[in-house]
Design a protein around this motif. Structure first.
Motif, PDB file in Angstrom:
ATOM      1  N   ILE A   2      26.862  -2.677  -3.297  1.00 28.78           N
ATOM      2  CA  ILE A   2      25.730  -2.141  -2.542  1.00 28.78           C
ATOM      3  C   ILE A   2      24.495  -2.210  -3.425  1.00 28.78           C
ATOM      4  O   ILE A   2      24.501  -1.720  -4.559  1.00 28.78           O
ATOM      5  CB  ILE A   2      25.986  -0.685  -2.099  1.00 28.78           C
ATOM      6  N   THR A   3      23.439  -2.821  -2.903  1.00 30.82           N
ATOM      7  CA  THR A   3      22.191  -2.912  -3.647  1.00 30.82           C
ATOM      8  C   THR A   3      21.471  -1.576  -3.614  1.00 30.82           C
ATOM      9  O   THR A   3      21.235  -1.004  -2.552  1.00 30.82           O
ATOM     10  CB  THR A   3      21.274  -3.997  -3.056  1.00 30.82           C
ATOM     11  N   LEU A   4      21.135  -1.051  -4.777  1.00 29.30           N
ATOM     12  CA  LEU A   4      20.460   0.236  -4.871  1.00 29.30           C
ATOM     13  C   LEU A   4      18.945   0.045  -4.841  1.00 29.30           C
ATOM     14  O   LEU A   4      18.444  -1.069  -4.746  1.00 29.30           O
ATOM     15  CB  LEU A   4      20.871   0.945  -6.167  1.00 29.30           C
ATOM     16  N   GLY A   5      18.247   1.168  -4.897  1.00 29.62           N
ATOM     17  CA  GLY A   5      16.790   1.112  -4.984  1.00 29.62           C
ATOM     18  C   GLY A   5      16.120   0.978  -3.635  1.00 29.62           C
ATOM     19  O   GLY A   5      16.564   1.512  -2.621  1.00 29.62           O
ATOM     20  N   PHE A   6      15.034   0.224  -3.646  1.00 29.82           N
ATOM     21  CA  PHE A   6      14.171   0.100  -2.477  1.00 29.82           C
ATOM     22  C   PHE A   6      14.928  -0.428  -1.265  1.00 29.82           C
ATOM     23  O   PHE A   6      14.708   0.030  -0.138  1.00 29.82           O
ATOM     24  CB  PHE A   6      13.003  -0.826  -2.818  1.00 29.82           C
ATOM     25  N   ASN A   7      15.825  -1.379  -1.475  1.00 26.41           N
ATOM     26  CA  ASN A   7      16.545  -1.987  -0.349  1.00 26.41           C
ATOM     27  C   ASN A   7      17.399  -0.964   0.386  1.00 26.41           C
ATOM     28  O   ASN A   7      17.441  -0.946   1.624  1.00 26.41           O
ATOM     29  CB  ASN A   7      17.435  -3.134  -0.849  1.00 26.41           C
ATOM     30  N   LEU A   8      18.075  -0.093  -0.355  1.00 24.21           N
ATOM     31  CA  LEU A   8      18.921   0.919   0.274  1.00 24.21           C
ATOM     32  C   LEU A   8      18.082   1.964   1.003  1.00 24.21           C
ATOM     33  O   LEU A   8      18.419   2.381   2.112  1.00 24.21           O
ATOM     34  CB  LEU A   8      19.792   1.594  -0.792  1.00 24.21           C
ATOM     35  N   VAL A   9      16.969   2.373   0.386  1.00 24.73           N
ATOM     36  CA  VAL A   9      16.110   3.392   0.998  1.00 24.73           C
ATOM     37  C   VAL A   9      15.479   2.857   2.281  1.00 24.73           C
ATOM     38  O   VAL A   9      15.471   3.527   3.321  1.00 24.73           O
ATOM     39  CB  VAL A   9      15.021   3.845   0.001  1.00 24.73           C
ATOM     40  N   ILE A  10      14.934   1.649   2.233  1.00 21.09           N
ATOM     41  CA  ILE A  10      14.262   1.095   3.409  1.00 21.09           C
ATOM     42  C   ILE A  10      15.261   0.814   4.521  1.00 21.09           C
ATOM     43  O   ILE A  10      14.935   0.910   5.708  1.00 21.09           O
ATOM     44  CB  ILE A  10      13.476  -0.187   3.038  1.00 21.09           C
ATOM     45  N   LYS A  11      16.502   0.493   4.165  1.00 20.64           N
ATOM     46  CA  LYS A  11      17.543   0.280   5.175  1.00 20.64           C
ATOM     47  C   LYS A  11      17.838   1.574   5.918  1.00 20.64           C
ATOM     48  O   LYS A  11      17.938   1.592   7.153  1.00 20.64           O
ATOM     49  CB  LYS A  11      18.815  -0.246   4.509  1.00 20.64           C
ATOM     50  N   PHE A  12      17.947   2.686   5.172  1.00 15.94           N
ATOM     51  CA  PHE A  12      18.237   3.974   5.804  1.00 15.94           C
ATOM     52  C   PHE A  12      17.064   4.438   6.669  1.00 15.94           C
ATOM     53  O   PHE A  12      17.262   4.898   7.801  1.00 15.94           O
ATOM     54  CB  PHE A  12      18.548   5.021   4.737  1.00 15.94           C
ATOM     55  N   ILE A  13      15.834   4.321   6.161  1.00 16.61           N
ATOM     56  CA  ILE A  13      14.662   4.755   6.936  1.00 16.61           C
ATOM     57  C   ILE A  13      14.508   3.909   8.186  1.00 16.61           C
ATOM     58  O   ILE A  13      14.249   4.421   9.281  1.00 16.61           O
ATOM     59  CB  ILE A  13      13.395   4.695   6.063  1.00 16.61           C
ATOM     60  N   GLY A  14      14.683   2.587   8.053  1.00 17.90           N
ATOM     61  CA  GLY A  14      14.590   1.718   9.224  1.00 17.90           C
ATOM     62  C   GLY A  14      15.663   2.034  10.255  1.00 17.90           C
ATOM     63  O   GLY A  14      15.389   2.070  11.461  1.00 17.90           O
ATOM     64  N   ALA A  15      16.886   2.299   9.785  1.00 22.70           N
ATOM     65  CA  ALA A  15      17.976   2.650  10.704  1.00 22.70           C
ATOM     66  C   ALA A  15      17.676   3.956  11.428  1.00 22.70           C
ATOM     67  O   ALA A  15      17.916   4.081  12.634  1.00 22.70           O
ATOM     68  CB  ALA A  15      19.289   2.756   9.940  1.00 22.70           C
ATOM     69  N   PHE A  16      17.147   4.936  10.699  1.00 28.49           N
ATOM     70  CA  PHE A  16      16.828   6.227  11.304  1.00 28.49           C
ATOM     71  C   PHE A  16      15.740   6.081  12.367  1.00 28.49           C
ATOM     72  O   PHE A  16      15.844   6.646  13.468  1.00 28.49           O
ATOM     73  CB  PHE A  16      16.385   7.218  10.233  1.00 28.49           C
ATOM     74  N   ILE A  17      14.695   5.318  12.058  1.00 27.14           N
ATOM     75  CA  ILE A  17      13.586   5.148  13.014  1.00 27.14           C
ATOM     76  C   ILE A  17      14.067   4.460  14.284  1.00 27.14           C
ATOM     77  O   ILE A  17      13.781   4.914  15.404  1.00 27.14           O
ATOM     78  CB  ILE A  17      12.440   4.352  12.353  1.00 27.14           C
ATOM     79  N   PHE A  18      14.810   3.352  14.142  1.00 26.06           N
ATOM     80  CA  PHE A  18      15.306   2.636  15.316  1.00 26.06           C
ATOM     81  C   PHE A  18      16.259   3.510  16.120  1.00 26.06           C
ATOM     82  O   PHE A  18      16.195   3.541  17.356  1.00 26.06           O
ATOM     83  CB  PHE A  18      16.002   1.340  14.883  1.00 26.06           C
ATOM     84  N   CYS A  19      17.151   4.208  15.447  1.00 25.10           N
ATOM     85  CA  CYS A  19      18.115   5.064  16.136  1.00 25.10           C
ATOM     86  C   CYS A  19      17.394   6.179  16.886  1.00 25.10           C
ATOM     87  O   CYS A  19      17.707   6.480  18.041  1.00 25.10           O
ATOM     88  CB  CYS A  19      19.096   5.643  15.120  1.00 25.10           C
ATOM     89  N   PHE A  20      16.409   6.778  16.260  1.00 24.54           N
ATOM     90  CA  PHE A  20      15.650   7.878  16.857  1.00 24.54           C
ATOM     91  C   PHE A  20      14.917   7.409  18.115  1.00 24.54           C
ATOM     92  O   PHE A  20      14.993   8.043  19.180  1.00 24.54           O
ATOM     93  CB  PHE A  20      14.652   8.412  15.827  1.00 24.54           C
ATOM     94  N   ILE A  21      14.206   6.290  18.015  1.00 26.66           N
ATOM     95  CA  ILE A  21      13.396   5.805  19.138  1.00 26.66           C
ATOM     96  C   ILE A  21      14.268   5.380  20.312  1.00 26.66           C
ATOM     97  O   ILE A  21      14.056   5.806  21.462  1.00 26.66           O
ATOM     98  CB  ILE A  21      12.503   4.633  18.675  1.00 26.66           C
TER      99      ILE A  21
END
Length: 231
Positions: free
Chosen positions: A108-127
Motif C-alpha cells: 500500500i502506497t503511503l502518504g499523499f496517495n493514500l490520503v487523497i484516495k480516502f478523501i476522494g472516496a468519502f466525497i463520492f460516497c457522500f454525494i
C-alpha cells in the motif's frame, strides 16, 4: 425518449452510488491495514511502464507512468512491486513510502496517495448516496421538504467545512511529508495553507453567527406579540 433519458440518469446515479461504496470500503480497508498490520518501508523506483492517454476535449495526448519499486524487508528480503497508481511525472530513483504485509503480499502506497484516495472516496460516497436516497424518496412519493432542508444543512455545516479542512490537511501533509520539491513550491504550499486556515476560521465564524440576528428578531417579535395580547 424522455423516459429512457431519465432511466439512464437514475441507473447511472445508482450504479455510481454502489461503486462509491466499494471505493470507500477499499480506501477504509487500506487505512485499517496500514494501522494494524504490515511494516512501513522506504522504496525506490527501479522502473516504470508508460501509457498514452488522450484528452477528448482538445484532442491532446499525455503520458502516464506506473512505477515499479524495490525495497528491503527486515529479513533482508528484496521485494519488487508495481504500485497501484499512475502519475504524469516519473524518474528512476524516486522515493515512495509503502506498507508491506508479508502474509498477503500486498503493498500500500503511503502518504499523499493514500490520503487523497480516502478523501476522494468519502466525497463520492457522500454525494451519490445522498442522490440515491433522494431518488428513492421521490420514487415512493415521500415528502421532500425535509430532504431538501437536510441537504442544505449538511452541505452548509458539514460538507463545505470538511472540504476546507481536508484540503488544508493535504497542504500541511505535503509541506512536511511530501516528496522533495523546490523551496518556492514549499513557500506556495505554506501561503495557501495559511490563507485556507484563515478562510476556514472565517467560514466557521460566519456559520455560527448567522443564527444570532434571527434569534434576536424572533425574540422581539414574540415580545411585541405578547404586548398586543395584554392590551
Amino acid at each position: 425518449m424522455t423516459f429512457g433519458y431519465i432511466s439512464l440518469v437514475i441507473l447511472s446515479i445508482n450504479s455510481l452510488a454502489i461503486g462509491s461504496l466499494f471505493f470507500m470500503y477499499s480506501a477504509s480497508y487500506d487505512i485499517y491495514a496500514v494501522l494494524t498490520s504490515g511494516q512501513n518501508y522506504t522504496s525506490t523506483v527501479v522502473s516504470f511502464t508508460s501509457e498514452v492517454h488522450y484528452d477528448s476535449d482538445d484532442g491532446s495526448s499525455y503520458m502516464m507512468y506506473t512505477p515499479t519499486v524495490r525495497f528491503i524487508t527486515q529479513n533482508n528480503e528484496e521485494v519488487h512491486r508495481e504500485l497501484d497508481f499512475s502519475t504524469s511525472s516519473m524518474q528512476v530513483g524516486d522515493i515512495y513510502k509503502v506498507n508491506y504485509n508479508k502474509a498477503s503480499g500486498k503493498v500500500i502506497t503511503l502518504g499523499f496517495n493514500l490520503v487523497i484516495k480516502f478523501i476522494g472516496a468519502f466525497i463520492f460516497c457522500f454525494i451519490f448516496l445522498f442522490l440515491c436516497v433522494g431518488i428513492c424518496m421521490y420514487a415512493f412519493n415521500f415528502e421532500m421538504t425535509s430532504y431538501k432542508d437536510s441537504i442544505a444543512k449538511v452541505g452548509l455545516y458539514f460538507f463545505i467545512p470538511f472540504l476546507m479542512i481536508g484540503f488544508n490537511l493535504l497542504l500541511i501533509y505535503g509541506i512536511f511529508y511530501g516528496n522533495t520539491v523546490p523551496a518556492w513550491v514549499t513557500l506556495m504550499l505554506v501561503f495557501f495553507s495559511i490563507m485556507l486556515t484563515l478562510g476556514t476560521l472565517g467560514y466557521f465564524k460566519m456559520m455560527f453567527s448567522t443564527n444570532e440576528p434571527k434569534t434576536e428578531k424572533l425574540g422581539v417579535k414574540k415580545w411585541k406579540h405578547h404586548r398586543r395580547i395584554k392590551k
